[in-house]
Design an enzyme around this catalytic site. Structure first.
Site, PDB file in Angstrom:
ATOM      1  N   GLN A 291      20.812 -19.375  25.859  1.00 25.80           N
ATOM      2  CA  GLN A 291      20.615 -18.931  24.390  1.00 25.80           C
ATOM      3  C   GLN A 291      20.459 -17.492  24.291  1.00 25.80           C
ATOM      4  O   GLN A 291      19.727 -16.894  25.241  1.00 25.80           O
ATOM      5  CB  GLN A 291      18.931 -19.690  24.131  1.00 25.80           C
ATOM      6  N   TYR A 320      24.215 -32.305  27.746  1.00 30.77           N
ATOM      7  CA  TYR A 320      24.413 -30.919  27.388  1.00 30.77           C
ATOM      8  C   TYR A 320      23.511 -30.095  27.848  1.00 30.77           C
ATOM      9  O   TYR A 320      22.972 -28.954  27.047  1.00 30.77           O
ATOM     10  CB  TYR A 320      24.389 -30.669  25.868  1.00 30.77           C
ATOM     11  N   CYS A 417      22.086 -26.097  16.831  1.00 30.02           N
ATOM     12  CA  CYS A 417      22.239 -24.700  16.175  1.00 30.02           C
ATOM     13  C   CYS A 417      23.062 -24.866  14.663  1.00 30.02           C
ATOM     14  O   CYS A 417      23.567 -24.177  14.109  1.00 30.02           O
ATOM     15  CB  CYS A 417      22.947 -23.682  16.853  1.00 30.02           C
TER      16      CYS A 417
HETATM   17  C1  LIG Z   1      24.016 -25.525  22.974  1.00 33.96           C
HETATM   18  S1  LIG Z   1      24.460 -25.367  24.874  1.00 33.96           S
HETATM   19  C2  LIG Z   1      22.913 -26.087  25.530  1.00 33.96           C
HETATM   20  C3  LIG Z   1      22.743 -25.814  26.962  1.00 33.96           C
HETATM   21  C4  LIG Z   1      21.275 -25.979  27.490  1.00 33.96           C
HETATM   22  N1  LIG Z   1      20.477 -27.005  26.805  1.00 33.96           N
HETATM   23  C5  LIG Z   1      20.549 -24.606  27.162  1.00 33.96           C
HETATM   24  O1  LIG Z   1      19.523 -24.717  26.404  1.00 33.96           O
HETATM   25  O2  LIG Z   1      20.559 -23.499  27.547  1.00 33.96           O
HETATM   26  C6  LIG Z   1      25.573 -26.900  24.859  1.00 33.96           C
HETATM   27  C7  LIG Z   1      26.127 -27.057  26.124  1.00 33.96           C
HETATM   28  O3  LIG Z   1      26.659 -28.203  26.049  1.00 33.96           O
HETATM   29  C8  LIG Z   1      28.046 -28.201  27.013  1.00 33.96           C
HETATM   30  N2  LIG Z   1      28.958 -29.338  26.422  1.00 33.96           N
HETATM   31  C9  LIG Z   1      29.651 -29.275  25.227  1.00 33.96           C
HETATM   32  N3  LIG Z   1      30.248 -30.229  25.146  1.00 33.96           N
HETATM   33  C10 LIG Z   1      29.985 -31.045  25.885  1.00 33.96           C
HETATM   34  C11 LIG Z   1      30.196 -32.525  26.213  1.00 33.96           C
HETATM   35  N4  LIG Z   1      30.975 -33.276  25.354  1.00 33.96           N
HETATM   36  N5  LIG Z   1      29.822 -33.048  27.362  1.00 33.96           N
HETATM   37  C12 LIG Z   1      29.044 -32.418  28.092  1.00 33.96           C
HETATM   38  N6  LIG Z   1      28.646 -30.960  27.866  1.00 33.96           N
HETATM   39  C13 LIG Z   1      28.813 -30.362  26.918  1.00 33.96           C
HETATM   40  C14 LIG Z   1      28.455 -26.445  26.772  1.00 33.96           C
HETATM   41  O4  LIG Z   1      29.222 -26.415  28.000  1.00 33.96           O
HETATM   42  C15 LIG Z   1      27.134 -25.819  26.823  1.00 33.96           C
HETATM   43  O5  LIG Z   1      26.552 -25.801  28.055  1.00 33.96           O
END
Ligand SMILES: C[S@@+](CC[C@H](N)C(=O)[O-])C[C@H]1O[C@@H](n2cnc3c(N)ncnc32)[C@H](O)[C@@H]1O
Length: 462
Positions: A291, A320, A417
């Site tokens: 973040q 995620y 977000c």
């Molecule tokens: C908004 S970030 C949140 C990361 C973590 N929860 C944080 O607060 O730092 C979304 C994360 O989801 C991963 N991501 C996106 N699409 C995905 C999917 N279909 N399956 C698994 N991970 C995914 C991205 O690589 C990213 O690290």
């Protein structure tokens, strides 16, 4: 109903006086002229503007601000000297309290309009204690400026022209000197800069990262390939900047809008910086998600922990999960926490971060949530109590939501977000046995239109 508009006046080029009374989700001021809506950039609710109508549709149109006839009491002087050009911030001229109001109603109205919720259990938005100097990460495209200088900055609104910056008021202060020095050195090295139209040249982006709580910084060059004397320059940067713990090179040879390519190398120092997040040590690499507003992320994750009030016997899935920013604090309070993430470097980093903090009750799986969620929850020795979702802006795939309903955890935490995709997804969950118990917006991105939000759902008892 007959239109109240005098059609002879609803013409492109027509100049009108317009009172602005709202802000749109994309950041424009919204005014009503006769019975039509007019969107104007750089406008503040309460302004009366002279506006030239530009693009017109039957029910709404866009206008260009010609002059401010009467400024709003909520109009402030932007701190940034390029605020009127740069596409990075949209609301530098809007008083912070008004920005917060607009973000809260953005969330409320998305949940009502898209989610179909009649009553939204929304709490007042958590404003940022410091609405400036908060960004811990910046990624600037580069271009050649006058006299061979190097331009770095965000794109001018609606274009791919770089607005040159030597400092940015929303980025962490320690990144300003790094930005200036890096531009000077890139010029002195004479490295060829990437031209995205022609897909020619080498150096594409400069990425800077800082840890809010340790002060460590990381500098990364994104390039299509070889840069002469890059090693010498990396060593020099490392010796000249005491905050710098690593200089890295990311290779991105593709014709793409994505900033980072798949390969990242450490040139000097190390490949990660260390952040202290809610007392946990987190290693963060140039390309792993974290973040951008550390202080606000700490506040919101604390709220999640407090609200969940885990007893220590729960099984939690963090979908995620990135590098474990939520998984690790959850693991400290649960029996077991499983993270799912498709970016392999983030998964490796999450495992290392768990080890670094002595958290043995975690597991991290690399892959798409849509593919892994069902299998992973079936593998758990006890039923999954809580699932945390923190997807990218596009929200969850429908299959993820259907799987979640099938797994049936008692509680779901959905962090987002993007209020629109959040509302869309909550509607599905709440049509399938879940109730929305709390919505907490938080401002992670002051001066911009973006808003973060955490929501809590409980399985309805029939
Ligand atoms: C908004 S970030 C949140 C990361 C973590 N929860 C944080 O607060 O730092 C979304 C994360 O989801 C991963 N991501 C996106 N699409 C995905 C999917 N279909 N399956 C698994 N991970 C995914 C991205 O690589 C990213 O690290």
């Amino acid at each position: 109903m007959t239109s109240l508009v005098d059609k002879s006046l609803w013409q492109q080029g027509q100049v009108i006086d317009l009172k602005i009374d709202d802000l749109s989700n994309s950041g424009d001021g919204v005014g009503r002229w006769q019975d039509r809506v007019v969107f104007v950039t750089d406008a503040v609710p309460g302004d009366t503007l002279q506006v030239r109508l530009t693009r017109l549709k039957p029910a709404y149109g866009y206008g260009k601000k010609l002059q401010i006839l009467e400024p709003s009491p909520d109009r402030i002087r932007p701190v940034c000297i390029v605020a009127d050009k740069c596409g990075g911030c949209q609301w530098q001229a809007v008083a912070y309290s008004k920005q917060l109001q607009a973000k809260e109603s953005q969330v409320q109205s998305a949940l009502e309009r898209i989610g179909g919720f009649e009553t939204v259990p929304i709490r007042p938005i958590l404003g940022a204690p410091n609405p400036l100097a908060y960004r811990n990460k910046v990624t600037y495209p580069l271009a050649r400026g006058p006299g061979g200088t190097v331009k770095a900055g965000y794109y001018r609104r609606g274009t791919h022209q770089i607005v040159n910056l030597n400092q940015c008021p929303i980025q962490h202060e320690s990144l300003n000197p790094l930005l200036v020095d890096a531009k000077e050195a890139i010029k002195a090295q004479g490295w060829s800069l990437y031209n995205e139209q022609k897909h020619q040249g080498r150096l594409r982006n400069l990425a800077l990262r800082v840890s809010q709580n340790t002060g460590q910084t990381l500098l990364t060059l994104v390039t299509t390939g070889y840069l002469p004397n890059v090693q010498g320059q990396a060593d020099q940067w490392l010796s000249e900047h005491s905050s710098l713990v690593g200089v890295c090179l990311n290779i991105n040879p593709e014709r793409t809008n994505k900033v980072f390519g798949e390969e990242t190398r450490c040139l000097a120092g190390r490949l990660y910086l260390e952040e202290i997040f809610l007392g946990l040590r987190l290693r963060i690499q140039p390309t792993t998600f974290f973040q951008v507003n550390t202080a606000q992320a700490e506040t919101l994750v604390s709220l999640v922990l407090e609200h969940l009030n885990l007893k220590g016997n729960e099984t939690v899935i963090d979908a995620y999960c990135g590098i474990g920013t939520l998984s690790l604090p959850l693991a400290q309070r649960a029996a077991h926490c499983v993270g799912i993430e498709f970016h392999p470097e983030s998964v490796a980093q999450a495992r290392q971060n768990a080890a670094l903090n002595g958290l043995k009750n975690t597991e991290f799986f690399a892959g798409a949530v849509e593919k892994l969620l069902l299998e992973i929850s079936a593998q758990q020795s006890s039923p999954v109590d809580v699932v945390v979702l923190d997807p990218p802006r596009k929200g969850c795939d429908r299959i993820v939501l259907e799987t979640l309903v099938e797994i049936g955890p008692n509680r779901i935490v959905y962090m987002s977000c993007n209020p629109s995709t959040l509302a869309r997804d909550l509607k599905i969950l709440c049509s399938n046995g879940y109730g929305l118990t709390m919505v907490q917006p938080a401002d992670f991105f002051p001066q911009t239109t973006h808003v973060e939000c955490v929501t809590f759902l409980e399985k309805a008892i029939f």
